[in-house]
Each structure stands twice: as C-alpha cells, then as structure tokens.
Design a protein around this motif. Structure first.
Motif, PDB file in Angstrom:
ATOM      1  N   VAL A 299       0.821  -1.213   0.000  1.00  0.00           N
ATOM      2  CA  VAL A 299       0.000   0.000   0.000  1.00  0.00           C
ATOM      3  C   VAL A 299       0.859   1.268   0.000  1.00  0.00           C
ATOM      4  CG1 VAL A 299      -1.663   1.313   1.362  1.00  0.00           C
ATOM      5  CG2 VAL A 299      -1.974  -1.131   1.069  1.00  0.00           C
ATOM      6  N   VAL A 300       1.998   1.226   0.667  1.00  0.00           N
ATOM      7  CA  VAL A 300       2.828   2.425   0.804  1.00  0.00           C
ATOM      8  C   VAL A 300       3.916   2.479  -0.261  1.00  0.00           C
ATOM      9  CG1 VAL A 300       4.406   3.683   2.323  1.00  0.00           C
ATOM     10  CG2 VAL A 300       2.381   2.550   3.277  1.00  0.00           C
ATOM     11  N   GLN A 301       4.660   1.396  -0.405  1.00  0.00           N
ATOM     12  CA  GLN A 301       5.857   1.435  -1.246  1.00  0.00           C
ATOM     13  C   GLN A 301       5.542   1.432  -2.738  1.00  0.00           C
ATOM     14  OE1 GLN A 301       7.449  -1.283  -3.167  1.00  0.00           O
ATOM     15  NE2 GLN A 301       9.086   0.128  -3.747  1.00  0.00           N
ATOM     16  N   VAL A 302       4.593   0.615  -3.164  1.00  0.00           N
ATOM     17  CA  VAL A 302       4.309   0.511  -4.600  1.00  0.00           C
ATOM     18  C   VAL A 302       3.786   1.830  -5.171  1.00  0.00           C
ATOM     19  CG1 VAL A 302       2.897  -0.656  -6.337  1.00  0.00           C
ATOM     20  CG2 VAL A 302       4.025  -1.989  -4.554  1.00  0.00           C
ATOM     21  N   PRO A 303       2.772   2.497  -4.579  1.00  0.00           N
ATOM     22  CA  PRO A 303       2.362   3.799  -5.126  1.00  0.00           C
ATOM     23  C   PRO A 303       3.474   4.844  -5.089  1.00  0.00           C
ATOM     24  CG  PRO A 303       0.679   2.935  -3.654  1.00  0.00           C
ATOM     25  CD  PRO A 303       1.875   2.067  -3.477  1.00  0.00           C
ATOM     26  N   LEU A 304       4.266   4.840  -4.003  1.00  0.00           N
ATOM     27  CA  LEU A 304       5.381   5.786  -3.915  1.00  0.00           C
ATOM     28  C   LEU A 304       6.377   5.556  -5.043  1.00  0.00           C
ATOM     29  CD1 LEU A 304       7.057   7.941  -2.375  1.00  0.00           C
ATOM     30  CD2 LEU A 304       8.000   6.063  -1.008  1.00  0.00           C
ATOM     31  N   MET A 305       6.736   4.304  -5.275  1.00  0.00           N
ATOM     32  CA  MET A 305       7.714   3.980  -6.307  1.00  0.00           C
ATOM     33  C   MET A 305       7.188   4.284  -7.705  1.00  0.00           C
ATOM     34  SD  MET A 305       9.486   0.295  -7.039  1.00  0.00           S
ATOM     35  CE  MET A 305       7.856  -0.447  -7.261  1.00  0.00           C
ATOM     36  N   ILE A 306       5.949   3.899  -7.998  1.00  0.00           N
ATOM     37  CA  ILE A 306       5.392   4.146  -9.323  1.00  0.00           C
ATOM     38  C   ILE A 306       5.237   5.647  -9.562  1.00  0.00           C
ATOM     39  CG2 ILE A 306       3.413   3.768 -10.823  1.00  0.00           C
ATOM     40  CD1 ILE A 306       5.135   1.299 -10.377  1.00  0.00           C
ATOM     41  N   GLY A 307       4.832   6.394  -8.524  1.00  0.00           N
ATOM     42  CA  GLY A 307       4.724   7.845  -8.671  1.00  0.00           C
ATOM     43  C   GLY A 307       6.061   8.483  -8.982  1.00  0.00           C
TER      44      GLY A 307
ATOM     45  N   PRO B  23      -1.627   0.894 -20.324  1.00  0.00           N
ATOM     46  CA  PRO B  23      -1.095  -0.482 -20.401  1.00  0.00           C
ATOM     47  C   PRO B  23       0.254  -0.640 -19.700  1.00  0.00           C
ATOM     48  CG  PRO B  23      -1.911   0.233 -22.538  1.00  0.00           C
ATOM     49  CD  PRO B  23      -1.890   1.444 -21.667  1.00  0.00           C
ATOM     50  N   VAL B  24       1.111   0.377 -19.839  1.00  0.00           N
ATOM     51  CA  VAL B  24       2.425   0.311 -19.188  1.00  0.00           C
ATOM     52  C   VAL B  24       2.270   0.390 -17.675  1.00  0.00           C
ATOM     53  CG1 VAL B  24       4.685   1.424 -19.019  1.00  0.00           C
ATOM     54  CG2 VAL B  24       3.504   1.345 -21.208  1.00  0.00           C
ATOM     55  N   LEU B  25       1.370   1.241 -17.211  1.00  0.00           N
ATOM     56  CA  LEU B  25       1.147   1.360 -15.775  1.00  0.00           C
ATOM     57  C   LEU B  25       0.574   0.070 -15.196  1.00  0.00           C
ATOM     58  CD1 LEU B  25      -0.275   4.999 -15.520  1.00  0.00           C
ATOM     59  CD2 LEU B  25       2.005   4.191 -14.871  1.00  0.00           C
ATOM     60  N   ILE B  26      -0.317  -0.580 -15.943  1.00  0.00           N
ATOM     61  CA  ILE B  26      -0.851  -1.859 -15.479  1.00  0.00           C
ATOM     62  C   ILE B  26       0.285  -2.856 -15.294  1.00  0.00           C
ATOM     63  CG2 ILE B  26      -2.263  -3.844 -16.145  1.00  0.00           C
ATOM     64  CD1 ILE B  26      -4.179  -1.918 -17.483  1.00  0.00           C
ATOM     65  N   PHE B  27       1.186  -2.907 -16.269  1.00  0.00           N
ATOM     66  CA  PHE B  27       2.309  -3.847 -16.189  1.00  0.00           C
ATOM     67  C   PHE B  27       3.204  -3.555 -14.987  1.00  0.00           C
ATOM     68  CE2 PHE B  27       6.781  -4.721 -17.175  1.00  0.00           C
ATOM     69  CZ  PHE B  27       6.723  -6.098 -17.362  1.00  0.00           C
ATOM     70  N   THR B  28       3.579  -2.286 -14.807  1.00  0.00           N
ATOM     71  CA  THR B  28       4.485  -1.946 -13.709  1.00  0.00           C
ATOM     72  C   THR B  28       3.811  -2.141 -12.346  1.00  0.00           C
ATOM     73  OG1 THR B  28       3.829   0.394 -13.969  1.00  0.00           O
ATOM     74  CG2 THR B  28       5.839  -0.323 -15.074  1.00  0.00           C
ATOM     75  N   ILE B  29       2.527  -1.821 -12.241  1.00  0.00           N
ATOM     76  CA  ILE B  29       1.835  -1.990 -10.959  1.00  0.00           C
ATOM     77  C   ILE B  29       1.705  -3.463 -10.603  1.00  0.00           C
ATOM     78  CG2 ILE B  29      -0.380  -1.700  -9.799  1.00  0.00           C
ATOM     79  CD1 ILE B  29      -0.673   0.973 -11.275  1.00  0.00           C
ATOM     80  N   VAL B  30       1.344  -4.292 -11.588  1.00  0.00           N
ATOM     81  CA  VAL B  30       1.180  -5.724 -11.310  1.00  0.00           C
ATOM     82  C   VAL B  30       2.516  -6.365 -10.962  1.00  0.00           C
ATOM     83  CG1 VAL B  30       0.553  -7.944 -12.341  1.00  0.00           C
ATOM     84  CG2 VAL B  30      -0.910  -5.956 -12.682  1.00  0.00           C
ATOM     85  N   THR B  31       3.572  -6.073 -11.720  1.00  0.00           N
ATOM     86  CA  THR B  31       4.873  -6.655 -11.418  1.00  0.00           C
ATOM     87  C   THR B  31       5.420  -6.150 -10.082  1.00  0.00           C
ATOM     88  OG1 THR B  31       5.930  -4.911 -12.767  1.00  0.00           O
ATOM     89  CG2 THR B  31       5.492  -7.038 -13.826  1.00  0.00           C
ATOM     90  N   SER B  32       5.175  -4.890  -9.755  1.00  0.00           N
ATOM     91  CA  SER B  32       5.615  -4.363  -8.455  1.00  0.00           C
ATOM     92  C   SER B  32       4.835  -4.999  -7.317  1.00  0.00           C
ATOM     93  CB  SER B  32       5.439  -2.841  -8.424  1.00  0.00           C
ATOM     94  OG  SER B  32       6.219  -2.218  -9.428  1.00  0.00           O
TER      95      SER B  32
END
Length: 315
Positions: free
Chosen positions: A102-110, A237-246
């Motif tokens: 919840v914390v790290q993945v949104p921070l990293m993708i942002g 599509p790219v965001l879906i890929f990075t969010i799922v893999t993260s």
C-alpha cells in the motif's frame, strides 16, 4: 444504412454463400511435416521447463497435503492449509506485505512516472547520464545493495546517522525499531526498483504520438491537462504492467528484509516468503512451507486479477 455498412453486409453474405473447399489431406500432412523441425528445436526447452518448473510445482503441491514427524510422512489432507488460519505469524507477515504494497508501490510508481516524464522533456540536457544514474541501482545485486544499506543504516557510525548529526538530529535506531525498520526497508526497495520502472514508463512515453501533444496545445490545454488527459490514458497499459509486477515483487519480498533485519525487530519486517524460508529451511517443515507457498500463489493471482479488472474498467 450507410454505404460502408451495406458493403460490409454484402461482403459477409458473399463469404457466407461461398462454398468451402475441402482441405487436402496431403496438404495437412505436409503442414505437420513442416512443423516437426520446430517441435524438435522446442523439445529441449520444454524438457527443461518441465524439469525445473512443472515438476517442483507438482511436488510442492503434493507435499502440502503431507506432514513429516519423527521421520515418518503421513497424509493430512487440508490440515496444513487450515493451520494457516491459526498461525499468527502468517497473519503478521501478510500485514507487513500489505503495508509495503500500500505504501511502497504507489510511492515507487509515482516517482518513476515523475522521473520518466522529466527525462522525456526536450529541454533537458545530459539525458543519457541522468538515465544511467537512475537505472544504475536496478543492475546492482540484491544482496550487495542490502548489505550496503545495512552498513549505512547502522545506529553507531552509519552514514545516514552521521549525515543527520550534521543537522543536529539525534541518531535513529533504523534497524532495531519496528517503525524505523519498516521505513528503512521501504526506502531501500524504492531506491532499488524506481529506476527499473522508470525505464519501462519512459519507453511508453516515447511511444506516444507527437500529434496528440500538438492537438492538446492547439486546444489550449496546459501542462497538467495534457499530462492527465493525454499522457496517463496512453500510459495505462504500461502502468498496469508496472503496478502488477511491483505488486508481485512486494508479495515475494525476501532478500532485502532477510539481509537488513532478518524479519525483525519483533517480526515487524517478516514477509510471507521469509516466513516460508524459516519454516522450510530452519524448522524443516516442508509440508507447511509448501502450504504457505501455495497460499502466496493464490493471493498473488487474486490481487493481480483484481488490479487488471480495475484498470480495465477505468480504461
């Protein structure tokens, strides 16, 4: 009815009324003969996949239904899976993984989106150097960078506490305090993987047609409107890929917390994979470890499926 619709209807009628020619048996045999060399070339890869992927999966699933005690292995059915709901450490590890998710993945993708958007600007100089600096952490080995962070975050003499001391801040017990251990772990993971996701998002940004930016500029759209209404939809599509893999990476976290904290203090950084390792290789309970592994597989699949559905609905 428009002309295009009528033409399509006529074409469909023509296709439907056209007789189907029987397929030549000789042609079918010829196609099979032509496929044989490819099948032989694929056979070694298929054998390796079966040996090192399919077979261990099947064995681990089978082990999850058995229990070993006193050198004797007995069939226990679903008792290992029922044990998961009674084990407090399983719940603690899932809470820790959820917090990181919840914390790290949104921070990293942002951060990755912001850096990619910055490096995609035409006015920025030395882009190659900045890209290299940002991506460099992703090519360092997991254990090596975790050891470096462990040294830097040491309470006595660590580089981070020395830097804080310059500004008059008291030393922080990064790795022995539950709260700060989680912060240190999230910071280390973010440093390691932001550049990796940034490169993927940057490739997506560079594939956006320039005509869309020009059309938005002609319509009077500002930077934020262009980013929100042009860049984000094109990057979906790219965001879906990075969010799922993260997300998968967060649920499978092992190296960083194993080296930095060993799952402590007080199981504050214990993750499901680290707990699986302790059960399987320290307590030698392979049946229960296999049950933890398959629980994690099911959980990862469910969360990834939910993310796919949510992102598609927004699309």
């Amino acid at each position: 009815m428009t002309v295009a619709t009528s033409v399509r209807s006529l074409e469909s009628k023509d296709r439907g009324s056209a007789p189907r020619l029987p397929r030549s048996p000789r042609g079918g045999r010829l196609a099979k003969r032509q496929q044989r060399p490819g099948m032989w070339f694929a056979l070694p890869a298929a054998a390796l996949l079966a040996l090192f992927f399919a077979y261990p999966l099947a064995v681990s699933l089978l082990q999850s239904f058995f229990s070993t005690s006193g050198g004797e292995t007995t069939f226990v059915g679903l008792k290992q899976y029922a044990r998961l709901f009674e084990d407090p450490l399983v719940g603690q590890s899932l809470i820790n993984a959820g917090l990181i998710l919840v914390v790290q993945v949104p921070l990293m993708i942002g951060l990755a989106v912001g850096l990619a958007y910055l490096l995609n600007q035409a006015w920025l100089r030395f882009k190659g150097g900045f890209r290299l600096m940002t991506f460099l952490p992703a090519i360092t080995t997991l254990v090596a960078y975790a050891v470096v962070f462990r040294v830097m975050l040491a309470t006595d003499g660590g580089a981070i506490n020395q830097l804080l001391g310059i500004f008059g801040v008291a030393p922080v017990d990064w790795l022995n305090n539950e709260w700060w251990a989680r912060v240190a772990l999230i910071g280390a993971i973010t440093w390691r993987w932001t550049g990796y996701n940034m490169v993927i998002i940057l490739a997506g940004l560079q594939s956006i047609p320039g005509e869309l930016y020009e059309a938005a500029r002609i319509d009077g759209a500002g930077r934020w409107q262009t980013f929100w209404h042009i860049v984000v939809p094109q990057l979906r599509p790219v965001l879906i890929f990075t969010i799922v893999t993260s997300t998968i990476g967060a649920l499978q976290l092992f190296d960083e917390n194993f080296v930095l904290t060993g799952g402590g203090p007080n199981n504050a950084t214990l993750t499901p994979v680290l707990y699986l390792y302790k059960v399987g290789f320290q307590q030698f309970d392979s049946g229960y470890a296999s049950a933890i592994a398959w629980m994690l597989v099911a959980l990862t699949a469910i969360i990834s499926l939910i993310q796919f559905r949510l992102m598609r609905e927004k699309a």
